[in-house]
Design an enzyme around this catalytic site. Structure first.
Site, PDB file in Angstrom:
ATOM      1  N   ASP A   7       0.849  -1.192   0.000  1.00 47.40           N
ATOM      2  CA  ASP A   7       0.000   0.000   0.000  1.00 47.40           C
ATOM      3  C   ASP A   7       0.884   1.241   0.000  1.00 47.40           C
ATOM      4  OD1 ASP A   7      -2.474   1.465   0.163  1.00 47.40           O
ATOM      5  OD2 ASP A   7      -1.942   1.936   2.225  1.00 47.40           O
ATOM      6  N   SER A   8       0.274   2.375  -0.315  1.00 45.21           N
ATOM      7  CA  SER A   8       1.007   3.634  -0.289  1.00 45.21           C
ATOM      8  C   SER A   8       1.393   4.021   1.144  1.00 45.21           C
ATOM      9  CB  SER A   8       0.144   4.731  -0.903  1.00 45.21           C
ATOM     10  OG  SER A   8      -1.099   4.796  -0.228  1.00 45.21           O
ATOM     11  N   TYR A  39      -0.469   8.629  -2.571  1.00 47.76           N
ATOM     12  CA  TYR A  39      -0.364   8.373  -4.007  1.00 47.76           C
ATOM     13  C   TYR A  39      -1.566   8.997  -4.744  1.00 47.76           C
ATOM     14  CZ  TYR A  39       3.174   4.551  -3.557  1.00 47.76           C
ATOM     15  OH  TYR A  39       4.292   3.799  -3.337  1.00 47.76           O
ATOM     16  N   GLY A  40      -2.637   9.168  -4.009  1.00 50.43           N
ATOM     17  CA  GLY A  40      -3.919   9.539  -4.628  1.00 50.43           C
ATOM     18  C   GLY A  40      -3.945  10.905  -5.277  1.00 50.43           C
ATOM     19  N   CYS A  70      -3.816  -1.013  -2.221  1.00 53.11           N
ATOM     20  CA  CYS A  70      -4.077   0.392  -2.552  1.00 53.11           C
ATOM     21  C   CYS A  70      -4.956   0.490  -3.809  1.00 53.11           C
ATOM     22  CB  CYS A  70      -2.738   1.069  -2.800  1.00 53.11           C
ATOM     23  SG  CYS A  70      -2.857   2.805  -3.192  1.00 53.11           S
ATOM     24  N   ASN A  71      -6.056   1.206  -3.687  1.00 50.91           N
ATOM     25  CA  ASN A  71      -6.954   1.381  -4.834  1.00 50.91           C
ATOM     26  C   ASN A  71      -6.283   2.178  -5.937  1.00 50.91           C
ATOM     27  OD1 ASN A  71     -10.066   0.665  -4.099  1.00 50.91           O
ATOM     28  ND2 ASN A  71      -8.856   1.125  -2.290  1.00 50.91           N
ATOM     29  N   GLU A 150      -6.560   9.332   9.574  1.00 52.61           N
ATOM     30  CA  GLU A 150      -5.205   9.276  10.136  1.00 52.61           C
ATOM     31  C   GLU A 150      -5.141   9.941  11.510  1.00 52.61           C
ATOM     32  OE1 GLU A 150      -1.966   9.642   7.485  1.00 52.61           O
ATOM     33  OE2 GLU A 150      -2.816   7.959   6.364  1.00 52.61           O
ATOM     34  N   CYS A 181     -11.066   3.295  -1.189  1.00 54.85           N
ATOM     35  CA  CYS A 181      -9.825   3.854  -0.651  1.00 54.85           C
ATOM     36  C   CYS A 181      -9.536   3.091   0.633  1.00 54.85           C
ATOM     37  CB  CYS A 181     -10.008   5.346  -0.375  1.00 54.85           C
ATOM     38  SG  CYS A 181      -8.644   6.074   0.541  1.00 54.85           S
ATOM     39  N   THR A 182      -8.272   2.733   0.818  1.00 50.76           N
ATOM     40  CA  THR A 182      -7.903   1.889   1.964  1.00 50.76           C
ATOM     41  C   THR A 182      -8.360   2.433   3.318  1.00 50.76           C
ATOM     42  OG1 THR A 182      -5.806   3.050   1.828  1.00 50.76           O
ATOM     43  CG2 THR A 182      -5.868   0.797   0.958  1.00 50.76           C
ATOM     44  N   HIS A 183      -8.455   3.760   3.432  1.00 50.57           N
ATOM     45  CA  HIS A 183      -8.777   4.357   4.729  1.00 50.57           C
ATOM     46  C   HIS A 183     -10.260   4.278   5.098  1.00 50.57           C
ATOM     47  CE1 HIS A 183      -4.819   5.949   4.153  1.00 50.57           C
ATOM     48  NE2 HIS A 183      -4.859   6.648   5.270  1.00 50.57           N
TER      49      HIS A 183
HETATM   50  N1  DGL Z   1      -4.010   3.840  -0.286  1.00 44.08           N
HETATM   51  C1  DGL Z   1      -4.670   4.868  -1.051  1.00 44.08           C
HETATM   52  C2  DGL Z   1      -5.847   4.233  -1.836  1.00 44.08           C
HETATM   53  O1  DGL Z   1      -6.420   3.236  -1.445  1.00 44.08           O
HETATM   54  C3  DGL Z   1      -5.144   6.016  -0.192  1.00 44.08           C
HETATM   55  C4  DGL Z   1      -4.024   6.897   0.346  1.00 44.08           C
HETATM   56  C5  DGL Z   1      -3.189   7.556  -0.765  1.00 44.08           C
HETATM   57  O2  DGL Z   1      -3.662   8.511  -1.407  1.00 44.08           O
HETATM   58  O3  DGL Z   1      -2.084   7.107  -0.980  1.00 44.08           O
HETATM   59  O4  DGL Z   1      -6.182   4.720  -2.875  1.00 44.08           O
END
Ligand code: DGL
Length: 247
Positions: A7-8, A39-40, A70-71, A150, A181-183
């Site tokens: 994941d990011s 990353y988003g 990560c999406n 977060e 999104c993972t969060h």
């Molecule tokens: N892990 C990213 C996702 O699922 C969310 C956080 C990011 O922007 O890196 O898209």
């Protein structure tokens, strides 16, 4: 079987949690690119470059399979990753779409897709949903949810008013909400209270279903061991894992 989960940052622990709970692997090597998150908000070429670097790192741990939690990476870099590995690599978008399709009987069901700026811009969820005949779609990038999660604000006034801000134009409760999104699974209770009748699609549950049904991956008898790697401040990743993987 040893799986690499990438994941990011820390968010992919929500996916690792589902994999651990269902004992899909003997061992998970989790890599969070905490030095370069988010990353988003980045361009596709940057996301692909970072992803290929993460792949090389995970290869050095002798993994048998890689799960892209990560999406954003799933939307932009999955094919490139697959081209560069001898083991199987799965992202979370196709499993998420399949989970939605399995839960929604009617093709005119309304689906709200929530993701990062990059994930929404990629149109990947929409493309796959349309291919399955689902056209009643709304896509949104509620970017403030990420820092809110977060900060650990999983409920309360800040989250409530942020949801009201982003969802003010949604006049009818959607039949399903894709937590793209993972969060977002961490605020699923608040989202479910906001949209009480909607089915929430969680990437972690979706990938477990996908791996079991499509890839014939069998549950392990043993507890999954977890190794945590981060490109910056592994201590933060460890303390987040202690908190999030607990309940
Ligand atoms: N892990 C990213 C996702 O699922 C969310 C956080 C990011 O922007 O890196 O898209």
């Amino acid at each position: 079987m040893r799986a690499g989960v990438y994941d990011s940052g820390v968010g992919g622990l929500t996916v690792a949690k589902s994999l651990i709970e269902h004992k899909l692997f003997d061992e998970i090597v989790y890599f969070g690119d905490t030095a370069r998150v988010p990353y988003g908000t980045k361009e596709s070429k940057t996301i692909i470059k970072y992803s290929l670097e993460a792949l090389e790192l995970l290869k050095s741990f002798d993994i048998d399979i890689m799960i892209v939690a990560c999406n954003t990476v799933s939307a932009y870099a999955l094919e490139e990753l697959q081209k560069n590995a001898s083991f199987k690599i799965f992202g979370v978008i196709e499993p998420g779409v399949l989970a939605a399709v399995n839960r929604l009987k009617e093709q005119n069901s309304s689906i709200l897709i929530l993701g990062t700026k990059a994930t929404i811009a990629s149109g990947q969820y929409e493309k796959l949903l349309r291919q399955n005949g689902y056209n009643n779609l709304i896509s949104l990038n509620p970017s403030l949810f990420v820092p809110i999660v977060e900060e650990g604000l999983f409920e309360g006034e800040v989250l409530q008013s942020t949801m009201e801000h982003y969802f003010k134009n949604i006049k009818q409760e959607p039949d399903a909400v894709i937590l793209g999104c993972t969060h977002f699974p961490l605020i699923s209770k608040a989202l479910q209270n906001y949209f009480p009748k909607s089915v929430l699609i969680h990437s972690g549950d979706a990938i477990v279903e996908y791996l079991e049904s499509k890839c014939n991956i069998k549950r392990s008898k043993n507890k999954t061991s977890l190794k945590l790697l981060a490109s910056d401040n592994v201590k933060i990743l460890e303390s987040t894992a202690n908190l999030w993987l607990k309940n």
